[in-house]
Design an enzyme around this catalytic site. Structure first.
Site, mmCIF file in Angstrom:
data_model
loop_
_atom_site.group_PDB
_atom_site.id
_atom_site.type_symbol
_atom_site.label_atom_id
_atom_site.label_comp_id
_atom_site.label_asym_id
_atom_site.label_seq_id
_atom_site.Cartn_x
_atom_site.Cartn_y
_atom_site.Cartn_z
ATOM 1 N N ASP A 1 -14.841 -61.426 78.312
ATOM 2 C CA ASP A 1 -14.912 -59.817 78.258
ATOM 3 C C ASP A 1 -16.314 -59.469 78.607
ATOM 4 O OD1 ASP A 1 -14.328 -57.281 77.395
ATOM 5 O OD2 ASP A 1 -15.306 -57.752 75.439
ATOM 6 N N ASP B 1 -17.858 -55.607 77.774
ATOM 7 C CA ASP B 1 -18.731 -54.868 76.741
ATOM 8 C C ASP B 1 -18.560 -55.251 75.243
ATOM 9 O OD1 ASP B 1 -19.150 -52.763 78.460
ATOM 10 O OD2 ASP B 1 -17.412 -52.073 78.601
#
Length: 237
Positions: A7, A9
């Protein structure tokens, strides 16, 4: 482990405070009297995706139908302004990688483990962050970059992970996901991936009981140690 799917953020970098600040600046520039405090933004993070977050916020306001429709029609412009502000902040060095991330990326390259991204943010935001933190050609280190706009349903739906797995031509058992939030964890697990979670300020109170491994940061364990732990779990199962 043949591939590491990350991922962005909150996982690769602590971006959420920059996103929050950029949203507030965009509101001012758009002539809106909105302000997202840290507590409000933490609540809004339960909705993944910037445009979706704006829509959820507008839906929560006590507005008449005409005003609500008018504001909903401005979401794209508000989000575009926010993206420009965020890009400037990242380019100015206001966002840094989380501890251990750069080392893990280097270890993956040395071990011939493919790197990929599975994110709900836009491709533009991903490119900006990687360029500012890892260098001009950093995105080329990732075999696949899955961004939020490439799928219909964002996390906690598993679509972005399934997209990345297809592009990698890998099975879920050959890959490990790195996440920071419950939504991300749910998406990765629904796609069949072993998942490591590194919570942050915004997600630390969420339920990660479904994770295969929870670490305070990626500086705690190297790639080999993570792989060994997950292999041990596979053998136990």
């Amino acid at each position: 482990m043949k591939a590491l799917i990350c991922d962005v953020d909150g996982t690769l970098a602590d971006t959420e405070e920059a996103h929050r600040s950029a949203f507030n600046d965009a509101f001012r520039r758009q002539g809106l009297d909105w302000y997202w405090s840290k507590s409000r933004y933490a609540h809004l993070l339960s909705t993944t995706g910037g445009k979706e977050r704006l829509a959820a916020y507008i839906d929560s306001l006590p507005l008449g139908q005409a005003e609500r429709q008018a504001l909903s029609g401005r979401i794209a412009a508000i989000h575009a302004a926010k993206t420009d502000i965020y890009a400037s902040m990242v380019a100015a060095g206001q966002v840094s990688l989380r501890d251990g991330v750069a080392r893990l990326i280097d270890e993956a390259a040395s071990a011939n483990v493919q790197l990929a991204i599975a994110s709900t943010t836009t491709l533009a935001n991903i490119e900006i962050l990687l360029r500012a933190t890892l260098g001009r050609y950093a995105i080329q280190r990732f075999a696949v970059v899955g961004a939020g706009d490439q799928v219909r349903h964002k996390k906690p739906a598993p679509e972005i992970y399934r997209f990345v797995l297809r592009e990698l031509a890998r099975s879920a058992r050959e890959c490990v996901a790195i996440e920071d939030s419950r939504h991300g964890l749910m998406a990765a697990k629904a796609a069949g991936l072993y998942t490591v979670v590194t919570p942050n300020f915004w997600t630390r109170t969420q339920d990660f009981s479904a994770a295969d491994l929870v670490l305070p940061s990626l500086s705690v364990l190297g790639l080999r140690a993570i792989d060994e732990q997950l292999n041990a779990e596979r053998e136990y199962q």
